[in-house]
Design a protein around this motif. Structure first.
Motif, mmCIF file in Angstrom:
data_model
loop_
_atom_site.group_PDB
_atom_site.id
_atom_site.type_symbol
_atom_site.label_atom_id
_atom_site.label_comp_id
_atom_site.label_asym_id
_atom_site.label_seq_id
_atom_site.Cartn_x
_atom_site.Cartn_y
_atom_site.Cartn_z
ATOM 1 N N PHE A 209 -11.457 -25.692 22.161
ATOM 2 C CA PHE A 209 -10.909 -24.348 22.283
ATOM 3 C C PHE A 209 -11.372 -23.457 21.130
ATOM 4 O O PHE A 209 -11.489 -22.235 21.288
ATOM 5 C CB PHE A 209 -9.382 -24.411 22.341
ATOM 6 N N LEU B 277 -12.772 -19.608 21.471
ATOM 7 C CA LEU B 277 -12.232 -18.453 20.761
ATOM 8 C C LEU B 277 -13.307 -17.700 19.982
ATOM 9 O O LEU B 277 -13.166 -16.508 19.733
ATOM 10 C CB LEU B 277 -11.111 -18.897 19.808
ATOM 11 N N THR C 34 -11.246 -11.736 22.706
ATOM 12 C CA THR C 34 -9.814 -11.722 23.005
ATOM 13 C C THR C 34 -9.130 -10.622 22.209
ATOM 14 O O THR C 34 -9.462 -10.377 21.059
ATOM 15 C CB THR C 34 -9.155 -13.074 22.665
ATOM 16 N N GLU D 195 -3.589 -11.053 23.466
ATOM 17 C CA GLU D 195 -4.028 -12.306 24.088
ATOM 18 C C GLU D 195 -3.959 -13.445 23.076
ATOM 19 O O GLU D 195 -3.561 -14.569 23.415
ATOM 20 C CB GLU D 195 -5.451 -12.150 24.627
ATOM 21 N N GLN D 196 -4.323 -13.159 21.838
ATOM 22 C CA GLN D 196 -4.251 -14.185 20.799
ATOM 23 C C GLN D 196 -2.808 -14.590 20.536
ATOM 24 O O GLN D 196 -2.523 -15.748 20.231
ATOM 25 C CB GLN D 196 -4.927 -13.671 19.529
ATOM 26 N N ILE E 3 -1.869 -16.944 23.335
ATOM 27 C CA ILE E 3 -2.482 -18.243 23.051
ATOM 28 C C ILE E 3 -1.685 -18.989 21.988
ATOM 29 O O ILE E 3 -1.425 -20.192 22.106
ATOM 30 C CB ILE E 3 -3.937 -18.044 22.580
ATOM 31 N N PHE F 61 -7.819 -18.632 32.430
ATOM 32 C CA PHE F 61 -7.010 -19.287 31.400
ATOM 33 C C PHE F 61 -5.580 -19.485 31.890
ATOM 34 O O PHE F 61 -4.961 -20.515 31.630
ATOM 35 C CB PHE F 61 -7.028 -18.450 30.117
ATOM 36 N N LEU G 285 -7.005 -27.986 25.987
ATOM 37 C CA LEU G 285 -6.163 -27.716 24.821
ATOM 38 C C LEU G 285 -5.648 -29.002 24.180
ATOM 39 O O LEU G 285 -5.226 -28.993 23.024
ATOM 40 C CB LEU G 285 -4.981 -26.828 25.220
#
Length: 336
Positions: free
Chosen positions: A29, A33, A38, A42-43, A46, A136, A159
């Motif tokens: 992942f 990133l 992003t 969005e972060q 996550i 996602f 993940l």
């Protein structure tokens, strides 16, 4: 569709404010990133997902111990109890995701829709010896208190692949001033054990998936990218960096922020960096003297960069210069 015999119910992950300071990011992942653009919201989403599944991630971390004879958990073992649909449900508190309501709900909703884009992830597909595009998250929905979505088993497995992983502060995505901070950190952590790295400028941009023509030379790259990222990491993360530029190469040195601050030194905050940049701009655009700049600096320090800029932005005619500009600023602030 009826449940299979002896099948366990759907596993549900509920994302709430958990007492955790760190999240774990798998190497798989980490690379996504870096390459994937992003937004900050969005972060945050996550971060909330990774915080919720940290217990699951820990089951895939192989503890090297001479008395540890337990068989390492496999992905098939873990997913065996999941429903045949192959998805997991998530719910996220908007209060936790958007503290103090600083972001509009429309921004959150737009981020959710973007994360359902079929091209958000490109995952290896062993069944065809190739790759497949995967969203996602799936089926986002929301109300006044929470947002809801599903995640495909293939994404969850990505993940949970903790063969190699990195730990970062959970609060970073809630304090970062730019979405570049997490991306650069994910690139930087790979060199943490070496204490730093040297990269040719265009190669650095390539590894960060930044178009070569995005910045007008390395000066703009430093001003618009590195300086802001460094300020974020200095103030909100365990590791940060110093850098120098020589003969088209960047030299990065990584340090622990807790050990780097002495009694007579402190890191510049983002607010201080923005004030410095604003003063340089005003000096040129408003023909201000050093005395005028000292006055403006005091105003910024008292009121804060964001607050003062909000009141000054587009409020004073561009033809007003020097002493007249300073008087116009005070006249404007008296009316607030």
């Amino acid at each position: 569709m009826a449940k299979k015999e002896n099948q366990l119910p759907i596993k549900r992950e509920v994302l709430t404010s958990k007492p955790r300071k760190k999240i774990l990011i798998s190497n798989d992942f980490r690379e996504i990133l870096i390459s994937q653009e992003t937004s900050i919201i969005e972060q945050r989403i996550i971060t909330m997902i990774l915080s919720a599944i940290k217990d699951e991630q820990s089951m895939f971390i192989n503890v090297k111990s001479p008395i540890n004879d337990e068989k390492q958990l496999s992905f098939d073992d873990y997913f065996e109890g999941w429903a045949h649909q192959g998805v997991v449900d998530f719910s996220v508190s908007i209060k936790d995701l958007n503290p103090n309501r600083k972001m509009k709900n429309s921004v959150i909703q737009e981020a959710l829709v973007n994360m359902t884009n079929i091209n958000w992830l490109r995952l290896k597909d062993d069944t065809i010896n190739g790759y497949k595009a995967v969203p996602f998250i799936l089926e986002p929905s929301w109300n006044k208190k929470s947002i809801f979505f599903k995640m495909d088993r293939a994404v969850m497995q990505h993940l949970l692949n903790m063969a190699q992983y990195y730990s970062i502060k959970k609060d970073l995505s809630f304090n970062a001033s730019t979405n570049n901070t997490l991306r650069f950190l994910m690139w930087l952590v790979k060199f943490n054990k070496q204490g730093g790295v040297v990269k040719e400028y265009t190669q650095l941009l390539k590894e960060l998936f930044i178009p070569v023509n995005k910045y007008e030379g390395h000066y703009r790259f430093e001003r618009d990218f590195l300086v802001r990222v460094k300020a974020d990491l200095d103030n909100f993360n365990d590791i940060s960096f110093n850098y120098s530029y020589k003969e088209n190469h960047y030299h990065f040195v990584i340090y622990n922020t807790q050990n780097a601050v002495g009694f007579n030194s402190k890191f510049p905050t983002l607010d201080e960096l923005q004030i410095e940049r604003a003063l340089k701009y005003l000096k040129k655009q408003r023909a201000l003297s050093d005395q005028h700049l000292r006055i403006m600096k005091q105003l910024y320090e008292v009121r804060g960069y964001q607050e003062l800029s909000k009141h000054l932005k587009r409020k004073i005619d561009i033809s007003i210069m020097g002493e007249a500009y300073i008087k116009a600023v005070f006249s404007l602030l008296e009316k607030i």
